[in-house]
Write a protein that holds these residues in place. Sequence first.
Motif, short mmCIF file in Angstrom:
data_model
loop_
_atom_site.label_atom_id
_atom_site.label_comp_id
_atom_site.label_asym_id
_atom_site.label_seq_id
_atom_site.Cartn_x
_atom_site.Cartn_y
_atom_site.Cartn_z
N ASP A 120 34.61 16.60 48.03
CA ASP A 120 34.84 15.51 47.08
C ASP A 120 35.69 15.92 45.89
O ASP A 120 35.87 15.14 44.95
CB ASP A 120 33.49 14.97 46.57
CG ASP A 120 32.65 14.35 47.68
OD1 ASP A 120 33.26 13.74 48.58
OD2 ASP A 120 31.41 14.49 47.65
N TYR A 121 36.23 17.14 45.93
CA TYR A 121 37.07 17.61 44.83
C TYR A 121 38.45 16.94 44.88
O TYR A 121 38.96 16.62 45.95
CB TYR A 121 37.25 19.12 44.90
CG TYR A 121 36.30 19.88 44.01
CD1 TYR A 121 36.74 20.49 42.84
CD2 TYR A 121 34.96 19.98 44.33
CE1 TYR A 121 35.87 21.19 42.01
CE2 TYR A 121 34.07 20.67 43.52
CZ TYR A 121 34.54 21.27 42.36
OH TYR A 121 33.67 21.95 41.54
N ALA A 122 39.02 16.75 43.70
CA ALA A 122 40.41 16.28 43.59
C ALA A 122 41.26 17.51 43.29
O ALA A 122 41.16 18.10 42.21
CB ALA A 122 40.54 15.25 42.48
N ILE A 123 42.07 17.92 44.26
CA ILE A 123 42.88 19.13 44.12
C ILE A 123 44.35 18.76 44.02
O ILE A 123 44.93 18.20 44.95
CB ILE A 123 42.67 20.08 45.32
CG1 ILE A 123 41.19 20.43 45.49
CG2 ILE A 123 43.52 21.34 45.15
CD1 ILE A 123 40.61 21.29 44.40
N GLN A 124 44.95 19.08 42.88
CA GLN A 124 46.37 18.80 42.69
C GLN A 124 47.12 20.03 42.19
O GLN A 124 48.31 20.19 42.46
CB GLN A 124 46.55 17.65 41.68
CG GLN A 124 46.03 16.31 42.17
CD GLN A 124 46.84 15.76 43.33
OE1 GLN A 124 48.04 15.99 43.43
NE2 GLN A 124 46.18 15.01 44.20
N GLU A 125 46.43 20.89 41.45
CA GLU A 125 47.11 22.04 40.84
C GLU A 125 46.22 23.28 40.91
O GLU A 125 45.07 23.21 41.36
CB GLU A 125 47.48 21.73 39.40
CG GLU A 125 46.30 21.29 38.55
CD GLU A 125 46.72 20.80 37.17
OE1 GLU A 125 45.94 21.00 36.24
OE2 GLU A 125 47.84 20.25 37.05
#
Length: 351
Positions: A120-125
């Motif tokens: 459920d993590y939001a990974i962008q950087e």
Amino acid sequence: MEAIIGQRIRNSRIHKGLSLQEVADSIGVSKQMVNKYELGKSMPTSDKLIAISKLFNQKIDYFFRKSEVVIGEISFRKKSNFGVKKVNSLKEEIRIQIENYLFIENICNVSNAFENPLQDYAIQEEQDVKTAVNTLRNHWNIGQDAIHNIIELLEDNHIKVIEVDDDSKKFDGLATVIDGKYHIIVITKAMPIERKRFTLLHELGHLLLPIATLEEKQQEKLCNVFASEMLLSENNLITELGNQRSRITFEELKNVQEKYGMSISAIVYKLGETKIMSQERVKKFYQKLNFDAALKQSVELSRYDGQEHSIRYENLAYRAVSEELISMSKASSLLQISLDELNSKLTSNLR
């Protein structure tokens, strides 16, 4: 039954990288007859089936066992000259090992349920990845400690590790999910241990991080950050070497390598990435590494003193045969050893 045998023959032929004609020449039939075997239109005679089993180095019972695992499409990060024939052969090797692994787990009634704590993590950087690493380490109860055996850690958390031989040196590893529930990492058996550890964790990043919508280049970069942070976190690097350094000794690098199982080149890269050392200093290190033969040899000879080898499947097979859940012949087939060798290994069992 003809269809099952035919599929097994075809899978074995692809695994060995042989053509229909090469198989035909080896067992003394026509190319057309081998094709009929594979299509299930004709059944090999007993003597031909024995010849086929010897050619493919498989036990006879393998050709009668229905395949219980269907592997979906898997992708390889590879050099451009990694041919289709080799890719297909490697896929068959993976399929055989995974099928055997799941079979023995089911026989031993071992749970293979897997939970992804990062789904459920939001990974962008990169900072998102480092936060995710902390979450994973806490979830797996390893805190900030050095990881001494990555394969053992993965298998303890229901991720299967399959090791394959690849003499071409064009394949490092891959991650795949079968039937939406079996999480598997495939790794080349023979590679420097630090590279093996980094690759295992890089592939773990592909399994756990929700980054499928990102561009491939960005995915690879974030998985490298994930592997680096899992091996040696920024906080641990600061603890070991300080907040800022203008120079660093080779002995310090070796000591960090021996503790965390990360290559010296990767440690230096991370020193620059975290700004503990300037990029100019890091660049000079790599330049010296390229032109100083003595330093290059020292770096290449310096190795983490640890083990990274999967033993879980082997242990489950011995467990199954010792508990009489499978026959000696079946265990011999699963372990790819002779009955005599198996008997020898079992004579030392505690009863």
